[in-house]
Design a protein around this motif. Structure first.
Motif, mmCIF file in Angstrom:
data_model
loop_
_atom_site.group_PDB
_atom_site.id
_atom_site.type_symbol
_atom_site.label_atom_id
_atom_site.label_comp_id
_atom_site.label_asym_id
_atom_site.label_seq_id
_atom_site.Cartn_x
_atom_site.Cartn_y
_atom_site.Cartn_z
ATOM 1 N N PHE A 4 0.853 -1.180 0.000
ATOM 2 C CA PHE A 4 0.000 0.000 0.000
ATOM 3 C C PHE A 4 0.894 1.235 0.000
ATOM 4 N N GLU A 5 0.697 2.097 -1.001
ATOM 5 C CA GLU A 5 1.531 3.285 -1.156
ATOM 6 C C GLU A 5 0.784 4.511 -0.643
ATOM 7 N N LEU A 6 1.183 4.973 0.525
ATOM 8 C CA LEU A 6 0.546 6.134 1.152
ATOM 9 C C LEU A 6 1.153 7.414 0.591
ATOM 10 N N VAL A 7 0.339 8.233 -0.048
ATOM 11 C CA VAL A 7 0.803 9.464 -0.682
ATOM 12 C C VAL A 7 0.207 10.660 0.053
ATOM 13 N N SER A 8 1.065 11.428 0.718
ATOM 14 C CA SER A 8 0.582 12.592 1.465
ATOM 15 C C SER A 8 1.743 13.509 1.812
ATOM 16 N N ASP A 9 1.499 14.817 1.756
ATOM 17 C CA ASP A 9 2.502 15.791 2.196
ATOM 18 C C ASP A 9 2.518 15.902 3.719
ATOM 19 N N TYR A 10 1.478 15.363 4.339
ATOM 20 C CA TYR A 10 1.328 15.459 5.789
ATOM 21 C C TYR A 10 2.182 14.390 6.469
ATOM 22 N N LYS A 11 2.842 14.754 7.546
ATOM 23 C CA LYS A 11 3.648 13.823 8.332
ATOM 24 C C LYS A 11 3.007 13.614 9.698
ATOM 25 N N ALA A 12 3.177 12.424 10.235
ATOM 26 C CA ALA A 12 2.618 12.123 11.556
ATOM 27 C C ALA A 12 3.214 13.060 12.601
ATOM 28 N N THR A 13 2.350 13.671 13.414
ATOM 29 C CA THR A 13 2.807 14.595 14.453
ATOM 30 C C THR A 13 2.071 14.302 15.747
ATOM 31 N N GLY A 14 2.410 15.083 16.780
ATOM 32 C CA GLY A 14 1.744 14.917 18.074
ATOM 33 C C GLY A 14 1.947 13.506 18.609
ATOM 34 N N ASP A 15 0.855 12.867 19.023
ATOM 35 C CA ASP A 15 0.964 11.495 19.515
ATOM 36 C C ASP A 15 0.595 10.469 18.451
ATOM 37 N N GLN A 16 0.486 10.919 17.192
ATOM 38 C CA GLN A 16 0.221 9.990 16.093
ATOM 39 C C GLN A 16 1.326 8.933 15.934
ATOM 40 N N PRO A 17 2.631 9.338 15.914
ATOM 41 C CA PRO A 17 3.681 8.330 15.718
ATOM 42 C C PRO A 17 3.647 7.220 16.765
ATOM 43 N N ILE A 18 3.359 7.575 18.024
ATOM 44 C CA ILE A 18 3.311 6.565 19.089
ATOM 45 C C ILE A 18 2.135 5.626 18.872
ATOM 46 N N ALA A 19 0.959 6.205 18.533
ATOM 47 C CA ALA A 19 -0.230 5.380 18.297
ATOM 48 C C ALA A 19 -0.008 4.440 17.117
ATOM 49 N N ILE A 20 0.571 4.957 16.037
ATOM 50 C CA ILE A 20 0.827 4.134 14.846
ATOM 51 C C ILE A 20 1.771 2.989 15.185
ATOM 52 N N LYS A 21 2.840 3.288 15.914
ATOM 53 C CA LYS A 21 3.827 2.248 16.261
ATOM 54 C C LYS A 21 3.219 1.199 17.188
ATOM 55 N N ASN A 22 2.501 1.637 18.214
ATOM 56 C CA ASN A 22 1.918 0.690 19.174
ATOM 57 C C ASN A 22 0.933 -0.261 18.492
ATOM 58 N N ILE A 23 0.060 0.298 17.667
ATOM 59 C CA ILE A 23 -0.960 -0.529 17.014
ATOM 60 C C ILE A 23 -0.310 -1.503 16.031
ATOM 61 N N THR A 24 0.656 -1.011 15.256
ATOM 62 C CA THR A 24 1.349 -1.883 14.295
ATOM 63 C C THR A 24 2.083 -3.006 15.007
ATOM 64 N N ASP A 25 2.828 -2.661 16.068
ATOM 65 C CA ASP A 25 3.583 -3.678 16.818
ATOM 66 C C ASP A 25 2.650 -4.713 17.437
ATOM 67 N N ASN A 26 1.528 -4.263 17.955
ATOM 68 C CA ASN A 26 0.575 -5.205 18.571
ATOM 69 C C ASN A 26 0.014 -6.182 17.543
ATOM 70 N N PHE A 27 -0.354 -5.673 16.367
ATOM 71 C CA PHE A 27 -0.851 -6.568 15.318
ATOM 72 C C PHE A 27 0.226 -7.566 14.899
ATOM 73 N N ASN A 28 1.448 -7.077 14.753
ATOM 74 C CA ASN A 28 2.544 -7.959 14.328
ATOM 75 C C ASN A 28 2.896 -9.001 15.386
ATOM 76 N N SER A 29 2.612 -8.690 16.645
ATOM 77 C CA SER A 29 2.924 -9.639 17.726
ATOM 78 C C SER A 29 1.783 -10.617 17.987
ATOM 79 N N GLY A 30 0.691 -10.498 17.230
ATOM 80 C CA GLY A 30 -0.398 -11.460 17.355
ATOM 81 C C GLY A 30 -1.623 -10.975 18.092
ATOM 82 N N ILE A 31 -1.618 -9.722 18.569
ATOM 83 C CA ILE A 31 -2.808 -9.163 19.226
ATOM 84 C C ILE A 31 -3.830 -8.821 18.146
ATOM 85 N N LYS A 32 -5.016 -9.415 18.233
ATOM 86 C CA LYS A 32 -5.999 -9.322 17.159
ATOM 87 C C LYS A 32 -6.961 -8.145 17.284
ATOM 88 N N ARG A 33 -7.253 -7.720 18.509
ATOM 89 C CA ARG A 33 -8.248 -6.654 18.712
ATOM 90 C C ARG A 33 -7.603 -5.500 19.476
#
Length: 662
Positions: A4-33
């Motif tokens: 999936f190619e995400l195209v945007s001039d906008y960059k993650a700011t505030g607490d977005q980077p932490i939320a994105i990392k936590n959710i991605t890591d949880n899915f990759n570690s097997g947490i389903k919900r």
């Protein structure tokens, strides 16, 4: 893993980077919900897009209504321009379901207007899921309704390749079985035509582009796509996959078996009614089913064919129907937007649908198997899911049981409103003074009460005091509601009074004050979730403030205030560190439909005296035709609020008396 190619001039700011990392890591570690607790204006959509990119699986985004689904579709289409972003919602511009009212012995036939463009997009969604992994589908909760068997849909697909030989007559017969219509004059979606050695097909997922198949004897010499309007060739292809023109399709063998099953059920039901001494019901079901059987035998379909979906897919009684979710691979990603509203909708759809159909079955209008043409039960829905992210500013207890990632910071710097508690004694005069003060700053006010009488009395009092006030209540039609909200934003009203101001479309940047009467009372409109949602009506204005009028501080009030203060303090600190000054959101006021006749209908059909002043029948019919054309145009442009507004005008207009004299 799909790319999936995400195209945007906008960059993650505030607490977005932490939320994105936590959710991605949880899915990759097997947490389903998981749950994303994200406040309005914090960029939840961009976070969701990053999750899709990181997880790399076909994704379903579920929304609780068409309007929000349309907004999300446009946003994700822009964020993923090089991937397949599709749209799947109910294709009805107007829908009156089949029903039987026992108390008045009234049978209501199904009446519907199908939006051709949306039907096209539904087919595009299912075909993209079959052909591509990098697919994102934005859907309303209508996606949990049965749409026909996936395996039958795939099995009936016909693949034509350059250089291979085919029996042309068999191809034409196959297209008819797939519910295509041969039409050399009105060439449109789901049709084909034959001109000498050339076969032209317009697939169900296209309205502007067709497929031209050129034969030399029985060998395909060339396949190319072409513009339906101009006939101009677009590109040559080596093969073409032709999907059925409807999702409810089956092969000859299955259809023959289905016809036997339907007839056997009909005989059983007729015998049952006769034993119960119900000859009317017996004759009714036998007549209708016999007619449907004949149509199915001759054409492969019939009116209300979806009611026979259990038999057509050879499923057993009570077996889970096939829905859009079945077109996804098992390890797909589901994002549920506004989950605190969407999940209750999913839970409630089955019971509502079954209650309506039970009367039809009991009184001989439908076979019992029609009950299996239904939405999923909640446990069936859950059993089909893999990775799920619940997204809400106010998640319910159900979503809170899963790991929560917070997204509290708004990149715009806007704060949650200041919350004050004031005594209920003298509250009306206090509200008046606040409205006057805020109107001087060209800001608007919302006042929410608990009872209709209180809303009416308060509205009358404020009008007598010279304020521009509107009362929003349940009897106001959707079209008028949208007008009132627009007029509030434009300054025609200073204040809006109502009981439930949590409805969609109530996010108004001009509103800087929300007053909540009887804030300490118990109930749905004063629980923690509802209070936080109501507070949020003032969160789009830099001067946002909420006043709670109460004699005591309820537990719900305390929790809502505490949570709002916590979010506010986090944002204040972020603004201080990054030197951000909060600014009110600038949001354009949408234009309303400008057709003069539509405006006349909107104002006239709600006037009680009109019922005693019939209009000419031909004028009414002409007006309805014009309104329907405009409704379809607005739906085509994905302006669903406007389409809904016109649809409601049509419904009201249908109920207006006519003078039968032309």
């Amino acid at each position: 893993m799909a790319k999936f190619e995400l195209v945007s001039d906008y960059k993650a700011t505030g607490d977005q980077p932490i939320a994105i990392k936590n959710i991605t890591d949880n899915f990759n570690s097997g947490i389903k919900r998981q749950t994303l607790l994200g406040v309005t204006g914090s960029g939840k959509t961009f976070t969701m897009a990053n999750i899709i990119k990181n997880v790399g699986r076909p994704t379903l985004i579920l929304s609780h209504n068409k309007t929000l689904a349309g907004q999300l579709y446009n946003e994700f289409k822009a964020l993923f321009p090089n991937n397949h972003v599709e749209y799947f919602i109910s294709y009805y511009d107007y829908y009156q379901p089949e029903a039987y009212v026992v108390s008045s012995d009234t049978y209501i036939e199904k009446d519907a207007q199908i939006n051709d463009e949306i039907d096209e997009m539904r087919h595009a969604a299912t075909q993209a899921l079959i052909d591509y992994e990098d697919t994102i589908v934005v859907a309303s909760v209508s996606c949990i309704y049965g749409i026909g068997d996936k395996d039958d849909y795939i099995d009936t697909m016909m693949t034509l390749r350059v250089g291979e030989e085919y029996n042309r007559k068999q191809i034409y017969e196959r297209l008819v079985e797939m519910q295509y219509v041969r039409n050399d004059i009105d060439f449109q979606r789901g049709s084909f035509r034959v001109r000498g050695d050339v076969l032209d097909i317009v697939p169900p997922n296209e309205h502007a582009k067709g497929i031209k198949v050129e034969f030399f004897d029985d060998e395909i010499e060339r396949i190319r796509t072409f513009d339906i309007v101009t006939g101009q060739a677009i590109e040559d292809v080596m093969f073409a996959n032709i999907f059925a023109a409807t999702h409810f399709v089956t092969n000859k063998e299955k259809l023959a078996e289905a016809l036997k099953r339907i007839k056997a059920e009909m005989i059983e039901v007729v015998d049952k009614f006769n034993r119960e001494h119900k000859p009317l019901e017996a004759e009714r079901i036998e007549s209708r089913t016999t007619q449907d059987l004949e149509m199915l035998r001759e054409t492969g379909t019939c009116s209300g064919v979806e009611n026979y979906s259990r038999h057509l897919s050879l499923r057993g009684e009570g077996e889970t129907p096939c829905t859009l979710i079945d077109f996804f691979p098992k390890d797909f990603l589901l994002l549920i937007d506004e989950s605190h509203v969407t999940l209750p909708q999913v839970r409630g759809m089955y019971n509502g649908d079954r209650a309506r159909k039970t009367s039809l079955v009991d009184y001989g209008f439908r076979l019992p198997s029609a009950l299996d043409n239904r939405p999923l039960k909640f446990d069936e829905f859950n059993s089909k899911l893999d990775k799920v992210l619940y997204v809400s500013a106010t998640p319910s207890d159900y979503e809170k049981q899963y790991p929560i990632s917070e997204q509290i910071i708004r990149p715009t710097g806007l704060l949650d409103p200041i919350v004050e508690i004031r005594e209920s004694e003298g509250q009306v005069d206090d509200i008046y003074a606040e409205i006057v003060e805020h109107s001087k700053r060209n800001e608007r006010v919302l006042v929410t009460t608990l009872t209709i009488k209180m809303s009416e009395d308060l509205t009358d009092y404020l009008k007598k005091m010279g304020l521009k006030v509107a009362y929003l209540h349940s009897e106001i039609k959707a079209l008028q509601r949208l007008e009132i909200l627009r007029d509030l934003r434009m300054g025609k009203y200073d204040v809006l009074v109502g009981i439930n101001l949590l409805r969609e479309g109530i996010d108004l940047p001009e509103v800087s004050l929300v007053c909540i009467l009887d804030a300490d009372k118990q109930g749905f409109l004063r629980n923690e979730t509802s209070l936080i949602q109501t507070f949020g009506r003032a969160a789009r204005n830099a001067n946002g403030k909420v006043i709670l009028y109460a004699d005591t501080v309820s537990e719900a009030m305390a929790k809502a205030i505490s949570e709002t203060e916590r979010r506010r303090n986090i944002q204040i600190e972020y603004n201080r560190v990054h030197n951000i000054t909060p600014k009110t959101i600038i949001k354009a006021i949408p234009k309303m439909v400008t057709m003069k006749k539509i405006e006349e209908v909107i104002h006239s059909v709600n006037i009680d005296t009109l019922k005693d002043k019939p209009i000419k029948k031909k004028d009414k019919e002409q007006l309805i035709m014009e309104l329907e054309a405009e409704m379809k145009e607005q739906a085509k442009l994905l302006n669903f609020e406007e389409a809904a507004r016109i649809r409601d005008a049509i419904i009201e207009l249908r109920g207006v008396k006519t003078n039968e004299r032309k």
